[in-house]
Design a protein around this motif. Structure first.
Motif, PDB file in Angstrom:
ATOM      1  N   TYR A 200       0.916  -1.234   0.585  1.00 62.57           N
ATOM      2  CA  TYR A 200      -0.010   0.086  -0.009  1.00 62.57           C
ATOM      3  C   TYR A 200       0.729   1.530   0.303  1.00 62.57           C
ATOM      4  O   TYR A 200       0.716   2.692  -0.677  1.00 62.57           O
ATOM      5  CB  TYR A 200      -0.875  -0.310   1.007  1.00 62.57           C
ATOM      6  N   ASP A 201       1.721   1.240   0.706  1.00 59.59           N
ATOM      7  CA  ASP A 201       2.751   2.225   0.692  1.00 59.59           C
ATOM      8  C   ASP A 201       3.260   2.615  -0.813  1.00 59.59           C
ATOM      9  O   ASP A 201       3.545   3.951  -1.082  1.00 59.59           O
ATOM     10  CB  ASP A 201       3.695   2.450   1.308  1.00 59.59           C
TER      11      ASP A 201
ATOM     12  N   LEU B  58       0.592   3.894  -2.881  1.00 59.35           N
ATOM     13  CA  LEU B  58       0.389   5.532  -2.111  1.00 59.35           C
ATOM     14  C   LEU B  58       1.771   5.988  -2.902  1.00 59.35           C
ATOM     15  O   LEU B  58       0.848   8.108  -3.170  1.00 59.35           O
ATOM     16  CB  LEU B  58       0.253   5.486  -0.864  1.00 59.35           C
ATOM     17  N   MET B  59       2.631   5.543  -2.469  1.00 61.39           N
ATOM     18  CA  MET B  59       3.573   6.560  -3.663  1.00 61.39           C
ATOM     19  C   MET B  59       3.779   6.894  -4.845  1.00 61.39           C
ATOM     20  O   MET B  59       3.958   7.990  -5.293  1.00 61.39           O
ATOM     21  CB  MET B  59       5.236   6.158  -3.510  1.00 61.39           C
ATOM     22  N   ARG B  60       3.010   6.611  -5.306  1.00 61.78           N
ATOM     23  CA  ARG B  60       2.601   6.444  -6.812  1.00 61.78           C
ATOM     24  C   ARG B  60       1.731   7.544  -7.446  1.00 61.78           C
ATOM     25  O   ARG B  60       1.757   8.312  -7.998  1.00 61.78           O
ATOM     26  CB  ARG B  60       2.000   5.151  -7.750  1.00 61.78           C
ATOM     27  N   THR B  61       0.756   7.021  -6.535  1.00 56.09           N
ATOM     28  CA  THR B  61      -0.258   8.179  -6.276  1.00 56.09           C
ATOM     29  C   THR B  61      -0.317   9.994  -5.996  1.00 56.09           C
ATOM     30  O   THR B  61      -0.326  10.679  -6.474  1.00 56.09           O
ATOM     31  CB  THR B  61      -1.782   7.909  -5.457  1.00 56.09           C
ATOM     32  N   LEU B  62       1.564   9.619  -5.264  1.00 57.70           N
ATOM     33  CA  LEU B  62       2.067  10.897  -4.927  1.00 57.70           C
ATOM     34  C   LEU B  62       3.170  11.657  -6.601  1.00 57.70           C
ATOM     35  O   LEU B  62       3.393  12.608  -5.598  1.00 57.70           O
ATOM     36  CB  LEU B  62       2.152  11.028  -3.391  1.00 57.70           C
TER      37      LEU B  62
ATOM     38  N   ILE C  64      -0.721   0.373  -9.534  1.00 53.40           N
ATOM     39  CA  ILE C  64      -1.900   1.057  -8.207  1.00 53.40           C
ATOM     40  C   ILE C  64      -3.367   1.091  -7.836  1.00 53.40           C
ATOM     41  O   ILE C  64      -3.914   0.585  -7.091  1.00 53.40           O
ATOM     42  CB  ILE C  64      -1.714   2.852  -8.383  1.00 53.40           C
ATOM     43  N   ALA C  65      -3.995   0.952  -9.128  1.00 54.59           N
ATOM     44  CA  ALA C  65      -5.202   0.759  -8.692  1.00 54.59           C
ATOM     45  C   ALA C  65      -6.004  -0.409  -8.330  1.00 54.59           C
ATOM     46  O   ALA C  65      -6.263  -0.247  -7.624  1.00 54.59           O
ATOM     47  CB  ALA C  65      -5.856   1.314 -10.029  1.00 54.59           C
TER      48      ALA C  65
ATOM     49  N   LEU D 207      -4.994  -0.382  -4.480  1.00 48.54           N
ATOM     50  CA  LEU D 207      -6.240   0.441  -3.810  1.00 48.54           C
ATOM     51  C   LEU D 207      -7.553  -0.204  -3.586  1.00 48.54           C
ATOM     52  O   LEU D 207      -7.729  -0.094  -2.696  1.00 48.54           O
ATOM     53  CB  LEU D 207      -5.459   2.126  -3.752  1.00 48.54           C
TER      54      LEU D 207
ATOM     55  N   GLY E 149      -6.704  -3.221  -1.298  1.00 47.26           N
ATOM     56  CA  GLY E 149      -7.211  -1.981  -0.113  1.00 47.26           C
ATOM     57  C   GLY E 149      -8.334  -1.680   1.144  1.00 47.26           C
ATOM     58  O   GLY E 149      -8.597  -1.362   2.210  1.00 47.26           O
TER      59      GLY E 149
END
Lengths: 212, 397
Positions: B297-298, B301-305, B390-391, B394, B397
């Motif tokens: 998830y980290d 999440l970093m990819r979404t950032l 990513i998708a 997430l 999650g």
């Protein structure tokens, strides 16, 4: 603002999302409603540029995100899109401050501690900058997640089920945070939810899934 | 905030696993460091002691024993050789220089060597105090002896008969110290040097006054020989072996043979150390691979950032390299400390001096090897991080 045309997305040839046309003004606040499995999360992921739709075009802040290369899209996402997830996903190994600095670093922006402190102070958690996520209450953690989403002043703030599993009081608090923060940086706010409680607080509503 | 802060944050969050992996790698690195340092110093020291000595003539027996006793003063001599024959060799046209050695006595475990001033000059040593011996029963002691026994110029002592500790004293023939040599880093540091005549004198008296030793009966223990020309290698050893009671032993050949024997043990130890490093790499791989699952998830999440896939890949590789780097540094420190401890214990046994406060260029290779292990272990986890969807992550999650 963003603009969606003839958007379709399918997983293994099963269509899960279909939006013929949806245009939204910059700074407006929208609720995406629909039952579970109606494609709300998929729509959010497409808007965030983390999912490439099967067909159709999406323009965010004047940019056709389908025309961006992988690298450009990563950069665009980091700078212009803020994402708040239902599970907050704070980085457990980093402090509150470092979680915000990480958002700046990964977006390729200079690390601006003053900006991060300002956002945290605006969310009343300025004194928890050195805390680790596991030391925070849920309310504080949610504020940090919102702070991280808005620290780069995004054009588009997306929230996926931010209020489900919250009691009524907290639900309204969370909604207020998102609305205030979106307004503070003039971001377009889109909240995907099946939570009926917040309908009254969000005048603009877009319902998906009913035409299928 | 950068890749390093992130990696350090993760390592701190898994402190126990980090410590175990660092320690495992450090043990492998330390073992190899110990071997490198010890073997290097041993070879260097043995090379220095044997430098310029092309051949040793000694009594018949094991050639290795001749070398060990006459050059390194580690083994007992094979016996004595007649002085007359030694003189014959010195006159050979292929011989540039010879140094006679008369062994047989010790003082508190240090060997008393009857020789001439050429022996001191050969190693480039000079007296730090006093002078070299001139008359019988004058002695010059090595730097280590002076330091260990606290002897200075003017001291007197009595030698003990025999190379081993248990021997009768030559009570009636005391030596007097006339000089102390400056440290030379050679075998001289651990020797008591006297004239050859002194050794004869001590043993004459030992055998009794009536049996007077004649010129023909005089003996030395070994003769160190320097060739006059490279051609001598083909002629001189055979000449000595065929025409006298002596045998010729080549220091280069015998030490090479000795190291090939020691080498088996060293190879086993080195193999063991490499297995340690390999298992450290495997343990590192398992740790990073498990971390990847905790972190999916980290990573998403970093990819979404805004993180690029290659940033996540770099993060994993850096973490592997960082762990390996810590392991290498700790291992080197540990290896040097262990070598020093070993050196101290060898010193007490009056063996060849080994110290941990030195380094060899091969240690740089060792750091490189450790880093390679770290990066290699991180390769697959890094590739998985690179491929994070990513998708999908997430959504689950």
């Amino acid at each position: 603002m963003f603009e969606i045309r003839e958007l379709k997305h399918a997983y293994d040839s099963t269509e899960v999302l279909s939006v013929s046309s949806w245009q939204v003004e910059q700074g407006s606040q929208w609720l995406v409603l629909g039952p579970s499995g109606s494609g709300k999360t998929t729509l959010l992921h497409v808007l965030a540029g983390i999912l490439k739709p099967t067909a159709g075009s999406v323009r965010v802040a004047g940019q056709d995100i389908g025309a961006l290369s992988e690298n450009e899209l990563d950069c665009f996402r980091g700078r212009h899109i803020g994402l708040v997830l239902q599970r907050l996903h704070l980085m457990a190994s980093l402090t509150v401050m470092d979680n915000l600095l990480l958002a700046q670093y990964l977006a390729g922006l200079p690390r601006d501690r003053a900006r991060a402190s300002q956002v945290l102070a605006g969310l009343d958690i300025g004194e928890r900058v050195a805390a680790y996520p596991h030391e925070l209450s849920f309310g504080q953690a949610q504020r940090v997640a919102v702070a991280r989403a808005v620290v780069n002043r995004p054009k588009l703030l997306l929230a996926d089920e931010p209020t489900s599993n919250l009691d009524d009081e907290r639900c309204m608090q969370a909604l207020g945070l998102l609305q205030d923060q979106a307004r503070a940086c003039n971001a377009t706010l889109v909240i995907a939810t099946h939570d009926q409680r917040i309908k009254a607080r969000m005048p603009n509503q877009y319902t998906i899934g009913i035409h299928q | 905030m950068n890749v390093a802060t992130l990696s350090l944050g993760y390592l701190r969050a898994r402190a126990l696993s980090t410590a175990l992996n660092v320690l495992l790698l450090a043990l492998g690195v330390a073992t190899i460091t110990l071997l490198l340092l010890t073997m290097h110093q041993l070879e260097e020291r043995m090379g220095r002691d044997a430098r310029g000595i092309d051949l040793v003539a000694g009594a018949k027996g094991s050639p290795l024993q001749v070398i060990l006793s006459a050059i390194y003063h580690l083994d007992v001599p094979t016996g004595n050789i007649p002085l007359a024959q030694a003189k014959e060799i010195a006159k050979h046209r292929m011989v540039k220089k010879t140094i006679p050695l008369a062994l047989g006595d010790t003082y508190k475990g240090f060997r008393i060597v009857g020789t001439n001033h050429d022996y001191v000059a050969h190693y480039g040593a000079k007296p730090a105090a006093g002078r070299l011996w001139e008359k019988p029963m004058e002695a010059v002691i090595g730097a280590e002896i002076a330091q260990r026994l606290g002897h200075a110029v003017g001291a007197t002592f009595i030698g003990a008969h025999g190379i081993a500790d248990a021997g009768s004293d030559h009570g009636d023939a005391p030596y007097s110290v006339v000089g102390v040599l400056a440290p030379s880093g050679t075998v001289l540091d651990r020797l008591v040097l006297v004239s050859v005549e002194s050794v004869w004198l001590v043993h004459d008296e030992h055998q009794g006054t009536d049996a007077k030793v004649t010129e023909e009966d005089k003996e030395v223990t070994a003769l160190l020989i320097q060739y006059a020309s490279p051609l001598a290698v083909a002629v001189l050893p055979r000449y000595i072996n065929n025409n006298s009671e002596m045998q010729a032993a080549s220091p280069a050949y015998e030490t090479a043979r000795l190291f090939s024997v020691i080498g088996v043990g060293v190879d086993v130890l080195r193999g063991f150390a490499l297995v340690l490093m390999l298992s450290a790499g495997l343990s590192l791989f398992i740790a990073l691979y498990n971390a990847l699952r905790e972190r999916r998830y980290d990573l998403a999440l970093m990819r979404t950032l805004g993180a690029r896939p290659r940033t996540l890949m770099a993060l994993m590789l850096f973490e592997g390299a960082l762990l390996a780097g810590f392991g290498a540094v700790l291992g080197l420190a540990l290896g040097h400390a262990l070598t020093e401890v070993l050196g101290q214990s060898l010193k007490a046994a009056q063996q060849i001096a080994v110290t941990g406060w030195t380094w060899v260029p091969a240690e740089l290779w060792l750091i490189g090897l450790a880093l390679a292990v770290g990066v290699l272990a991180a390769l697959l986890p890094a590739w998985r991080a690179y491929r994070t969807d990513i998708a999908l992550t997430l959504a689950r999650g």
